[in-house]
Design a protein around this motif. Structure first.
Motif, PDB file in Angstrom:
ATOM      1  N   VAL A  50      24.569  17.907  22.798  1.00 39.39           N
ATOM      2  CA  VAL A  50      25.359  17.475  23.951  1.00 39.39           C
ATOM      3  C   VAL A  50      25.328  15.952  23.984  1.00 39.39           C
ATOM      4  N   GLU A  51      26.517  15.340  23.963  1.00 38.00           N
ATOM      5  CA  GLU A  51      26.580  13.873  23.957  1.00 38.00           C
ATOM      6  C   GLU A  51      26.593  13.279  25.351  1.00 38.00           C
ATOM      7  N   ARG A  71      30.796  16.844  26.721  1.00 38.85           N
ATOM      8  CA  ARG A  71      31.177  16.424  25.367  1.00 38.85           C
ATOM      9  C   ARG A  71      30.113  16.881  24.376  1.00 38.85           C
ATOM     10  N   LEU A  72      30.557  17.627  23.363  1.00 41.38           N
ATOM     11  CA  LEU A  72      29.648  18.233  22.402  1.00 41.38           C
ATOM     12  C   LEU A  72      30.004  17.808  20.989  1.00 41.38           C
ATOM     13  N   ARG A  73      29.022  17.891  20.074  1.00 39.60           N
ATOM     14  CA  ARG A  73      29.244  17.735  18.637  1.00 39.60           C
ATOM     15  C   ARG A  73      28.686  18.980  17.956  1.00 39.60           C
ATOM     16  N   ARG A  91      19.814  19.185  22.208  1.00 40.10           N
ATOM     17  CA  ARG A  91      20.269  19.976  21.063  1.00 40.10           C
ATOM     18  C   ARG A  91      20.084  21.454  21.402  1.00 40.10           C
ATOM     19  N   LEU A  92      21.120  22.224  21.141  1.00 40.05           N
ATOM     20  CA  LEU A  92      21.095  23.646  21.467  1.00 40.05           C
ATOM     21  C   LEU A  92      21.526  24.459  20.258  1.00 40.05           C
ATOM     22  N   ALA A  93      20.882  25.581  20.066  1.00 34.71           N
ATOM     23  CA  ALA A  93      21.291  26.501  19.018  1.00 34.71           C
ATOM     24  C   ALA A  93      22.390  27.404  19.552  1.00 34.71           C
TER      25      ALA A  93
END
Length: 301
Positions: free
Chosen positions: A168-169, A202-204, A249-251
């Protein structure tokens, strides 16, 4: 003969129109913020009689299935709304080429983002830049990409999850109204999603640098949004619309947050992502089911 066949059709259409007008009146022409605050207070009452009557009424008017909930009983209606699932209740599509549905939902308008516009419902569109609170750079990043509108009904599982391995940004809360987000309201309120309270996440994904954005949109009786990965998640409204940097950070399948009733998530992906071809409007999805396919380069990464 024409009169005999058309007249019943007209009467049926008139009845449908009257029912929709009544639904819109009852769910939107009342003091929406006041009703939402009241529901937030009432649903948290942990008195057994109030709890039992509230849950029974909820189940009477909504399609509620609590069989896959982690808990068998709940202290309040609110606890039932935001219930967690028992382990394994939602299989997650493990294929790294697939972006999954972040929530249980009914698929609404979906397709390609063209000229900065998305469909709200057939025949009615809205501007992506308005949905994103005026962020022109982020809107441009999704031009030519794909989008999917996921509507969570009142009886559905209300938590949402990471649609891929991601970081997650940033998170930005945008203050707004609490219009109902059902199809009846979508046909009557222009740019409804751009009017309601919402957040821009906003995600990457997939470490390949592809930007995916989730926009959870609040609604009447629902305007509580919680983000478990963010310390400020319990008080998003106090951030004053600031963009909050994030390094979480997420799985794939990890819980991201929850609505306190039911609402909508707009999923935005950049060019190269494609919606699964068998998805049609009105289809019910479960969290973890395939939603989009990543670009080939991202799949290789």
């Amino acid at each position: 003969m024409m009169t005999v066949s058309v007249s019943p059709l007209r009467r049926a259409l008139a009845r449908v129109g009257a029912q929709e007008d009544l639904n819109f009146l009852l769910t939107n022409r009342l003091p929406r913020r006041l009703a939402t605050r009241f529901m937030g207070w009432f649903s948290r009452i942990e008195q057994p009689l109030v709890r039992d009557l509230s849950i029974a009424t909820w189940r009477l008017f909504c399609d509620v299935d609590l069989s896959d909930a982690r808990e068998a009983r709940f202290p309040s209606l609110h606890a039932a709304f935001i219930r967690a699932l028992r382990p394994g209740a939602r299989p997650i599509a493990a294929d790294p080429a697939i972006l999954t549905s972040p929530s249980d939902a009914i698929l609404g308008a979906h397709g390609r983002i063209e000229a900065g516009r998305l469909l709200q419902i057939k025949g009615l569109s809205y501007r992506l830049i308005e949905l994103l609170g005026g962020d022109a750079q982020l809107a441009e990043a999704h031009e030519g990409g794909s989008y999917a509108t996921l509507r969570l009904t009142a009886g559905m599982y209300h938590r949402f999850h990471a649609p891929h391995d991601l970081r997650v940004e940033s998170v930005r809360h945008i203050w707004g109204d609490t219009w109902n987000v059902n199809p009846i309201a979508l046909k009557r309120v222009e740019a409804l999603f751009c009017r309601n309270e919402r957040a821009v996440l906003r995600l990457r994904v997939a470490e390949a640098g592809h930007a995916v954005t989730l926009v959870p949109v609040a609604a009447i009786l629902v305007a509580g949004l919680r983000l478990g990965f963010l310390p400020e998640g319990a008080a998003l409204r106090r951030t004053g619309g600031q963009t909050l940097p994030c390094t979480a950070r997420l799985a794939k399948g990890d819980e991201m947050g929850w609505f306190e009733h039911g609402s909508t998530i707009v999923v935005l992906a950049p060019a190269g992502f494609t919606l699964l071809p068998d998805l049609t409007e009105g289809r019910r999805l479960r969290m973890g089911e395939p939603l989009m396919r990543l670009p080939p380069a991202a799949q290789a990464g």
